[in-house]
Structure formats: C-alpha cells, structure tokens
Design an enzyme around this catalytic site. Sequence first.
Site, PDB file in Angstrom:
ATOM      1  N   SER A 197     -10.711  21.456  -3.264  1.00 54.45           N
ATOM      2  CA  SER A 197     -10.294  20.955  -1.951  1.00 54.45           C
ATOM      3  C   SER A 197      -9.689  22.050  -1.079  1.00 54.45           C
ATOM      4  O   SER A 197      -9.710  21.946   0.148  1.00 54.45           O
ATOM      5  CB  SER A 197      -9.290  19.806  -2.114  1.00 54.45           C
ATOM      6  OG  SER A 197      -8.166  20.228  -2.872  1.00 54.45           O
TER       7      SER A 197
ATOM      8  N   ASP B  97       2.819  16.685   0.722  1.00 60.42           N
ATOM      9  CA  ASP B  97       1.705  17.518   0.257  1.00 60.42           C
ATOM     10  C   ASP B  97       2.044  18.970   0.573  1.00 60.42           C
ATOM     11  O   ASP B  97       1.965  19.407   1.726  1.00 60.42           O
ATOM     12  CB  ASP B  97       0.416  17.095   0.968  1.00 60.42           C
ATOM     13  CG  ASP B  97      -0.791  17.925   0.545  1.00 60.42           C
ATOM     14  OD1 ASP B  97      -0.619  18.910  -0.189  1.00 60.42           O
ATOM     15  OD2 ASP B  97      -1.914  17.579   0.971  1.00 60.42           O
TER      16      ASP B  97
ATOM     17  N   HIS C 147      -2.121  21.574   0.141  1.00 63.87           N
ATOM     18  CA  HIS C 147      -3.149  21.827   1.147  1.00 63.87           C
ATOM     19  C   HIS C 147      -2.522  22.410   2.409  1.00 63.87           C
ATOM     20  O   HIS C 147      -1.307  22.601   2.481  1.00 63.87           O
ATOM     21  CB  HIS C 147      -3.908  20.528   1.432  1.00 63.87           C
ATOM     22  CG  HIS C 147      -4.574  19.958   0.205  1.00 63.87           C
ATOM     23  ND1 HIS C 147      -3.970  18.982  -0.582  1.00 63.87           N
ATOM     24  CD2 HIS C 147      -5.756  20.243  -0.386  1.00 63.87           C
ATOM     25  CE1 HIS C 147      -4.766  18.692  -1.605  1.00 63.87           C
ATOM     26  NE2 HIS C 147      -5.848  19.445  -1.514  1.00 63.87           N
TER      27      HIS C 147
END
Length: 454
Positions: free
Chosen positions: A192, A433, A436
């Site tokens: 990702s 998060d 990312h």
Amino acid sequence: MQRWKWSNGSRKRNPYFPLLVLFLVAFIAFSTLHSEHSISQIHEKPDHARTHQEEHASVTFVKPNLLNRASEVLDRFSRCNSTVEYSSRRIAWLRGAGGGGSRGSSSHRRVGTEKCDVFSGKWVFDNGSYPLYNEGDCPYMSDQLACHKHGRNDLGYQHWRWQPHNCNLKRFDVKEMWEKLRNKRLMFVGDSLNRGQWISMVCLLQSVIPADKRSMSPNAHLTIFRAEEYNATVEFLWAPLLVESNSDDPVNHRLDERIIRPDTVLKHASKWEHADILVFNTYLWWRQGPVKLLWTDDENGACEQLDGREAMELAMGAWADWVSTKVDPLKKRAFFVTMSPTHLWSQEWKPGSEGNCYGEKDPIDFEGYWGSGSDIPTMHSVEKILSNLGSKVSVINITQLSEYRKDGHPSIFRKFWEPLPPEKLANPPSYSDCIHWCLPGVPDVWNELLFHFL
C-alpha cells in the site's frame, strides 16, 4: 669450526638442528594449506562470522523461480496442514548464484552518488511552489490518503520541498515525464505504500491529459491508468511480499496466518515482466510477526515458520534471481524503493510524550534522526542483496528523508473502512494512521526522485 651466533653469546652447533628445520618447514606447509582451505570455505559462504550452529546445520540451497513446478496457487483460502521446524533452506541466489554484477558497481546501483547525494538534505517550507497539484483536482485520489477532504485543515504538510545539501533536485515536469513514458509501461509493484506512490504519480501526470483520452481500470490485482495520446500506462501491481502469498488479493488480504512461497515470484512476474520501468518495494508486511513458508516442491501442505526479517531475505533472494536473469539495463529500468518509516511513538522525537503522529504539524529538524519505524538490520539485509545486482537495479533511498516527516501521515484524517467504537473516537491517537502518507505530500518527493533519475 663454524659457529652460530646468538644474541646471548656463542654456542656449539646443535646436532638436531636439521630435524628442527624439517619439522618447521612441514608445520608452515600444513598451516598454509589449512589457511587456504579455510579461506575457500569463507568465499563459498559470504557470512564470514559463522556461528557454531551454522557450521553444523544442514543447509539446502533452493534454485528459485523454476517453471516446471505446478504447485497450487496460493489465495486467501489457503491454509497450512501443519507447521514444522524451519529446514534451513536458503535461496541459491543469496549464495552468490546471481551473476548480476560485481559488488564494486555501487556507483551504478546507488543512483545519485556520482555527482551529488540527493538523499541527504533537509525539508524547506515552500508554499510558492508546492504542492505540485491540488488534492481536489485529482479524480483518482484515494480516500485513504485525501487528508484535507477528511478534515485536516492544517495544510502545511503539503508545502515542504526536499532540498539536497549540495545540489538541487530536478523539478518535476509533467510533459517531460510523459515524453519519457511515451510508448512505455511504468509499473509500481508492492504494497500500500507503493500504491500511494503510484496514486501520487497518477495525480502528478493526469492533469495534462484530456478526460476523454485517459482511463483507469477497476481496482484489481493489476490496476492501469492509460494515456492514449502518449500510448503509455502507469500501473500498480499488488504484490506486498513480492513472492507468491495468500495475501495477494488487493482487497481481502487481512489474514491471521501469512503464507508465502519463498522460492518463486513467477505469479507476479508474469504480469510485471513486460513493463519498461519497474518500481519495487516491500517492507511493512514483513514487520507483522512470523511468516509461514510453503515451498513449491512441498506436496503435503506442511509449512515452516520463520521470523519476518529472515523470511524477507528469502523472498528478496527469489526476486533478485529474477532481476539478475531478466533485466537488461539497456532495455528495462528497475528501481527499488527503500523502507518507508512509521511514526508510532512520539517519545522518540519528543522525550516524555506518550503519543504518536497525531497532531504533528512540522517535520523533525534533527538531522540524522532515525526512529524505530525503520529497522536497521532489515536495511542491511536488503543492502546486501541489492549490492550483488550491480547496474541491474537502481536504489531510491527514501528512508532518511521520510524519517523527518512525522507531520505527513493521515493520522485520523482519512476514510476508515469499518465504524470506529466510541472508546476509540474518544482517543484519537489510538486509531491514528501513522504509516501511510497524505497526498499531496511526501510520496510526491519520492516521484520527484524517480523523475530525477529517469
């Protein structure tokens, strides 16, 4: 009478001296032969500091990526019938079978070392030139990375420019990049984090292509952005572990048991082998606990268990075997992007605190900062493998420059695919998060580096 002179005076010649000389000559000859034998053993095994266990372990070397092995393809329903002790099998390429270039060819491998180290520098606030595109103007933006859309109003994270110490990074030019890609396939392969870099590249490039001359395929194992005018594609292949695994579904890959075939990349390579420019990454998924190994010649479904870093070494060996045998640098460019750091513990840059990246608005200004989100032993393992590939692969070292950007993560400002319970909503750091990256943001600089070296 002839006499032998010693430092402590003259003495009579010893009648046993010739025997002593013969014994000394024999001893030297034996020592020399023994040393040569030891040296040859060291060259056969690159790890010079061998442990007692390694010297006595029964190690089998496996040739990876064999076409004649018709094993069942792993998917998310695959399971191990049993788990057995690791058999100490190694990938043959790791033992010097790669043939991909000399160890001394790092000037070709480490892009940027000949004139200026573009990976060493600092972040400079530049709200006149950055961001390179607007979040709302990119129809292909991911809700996982669209931080402003999901409530982040401090937009400073979009305005930082990477400035190398002794030179300037080539500014991204959309039309020049398209000319580099004319009649070519650019493919990002990995997890990702690499998908975020792919989305960044699409957002950087799409603005100059008329809406009726561009297209995006549905999200799948291989997702393709196509620009008709340039007969070019910018693609993303979901392959988080590079080798075949039960986590290769781009949507349903959250599994309790991670299984890989450590000796083959052929499942993914069948999709990436015809690309002209390849950008690989892998790291994050190896940090999530032990990995189950299911070798392609196993017919009983018996898995071996290995820790993530060692399993990654096996997978990287299978990948390196493919690169060393299939990549001609005059016809195909291959890049490897180093590990993307996380910022999960604020005490590492702010001693005494107990948070993470939540609420951070500025980069870390301590040059050389290195947190626990980037594993140094893993970096050394990857470096060892890449060093044998010579000019066949170029390394884009994003790790140190991204380490500074504790402010660049989505934290709570992203779409979450499942409803969050009240106790989490009451504690934002608990669901932030910090892995990312927001877009526009840090991955745009990774693509500026890629553009710089193309």
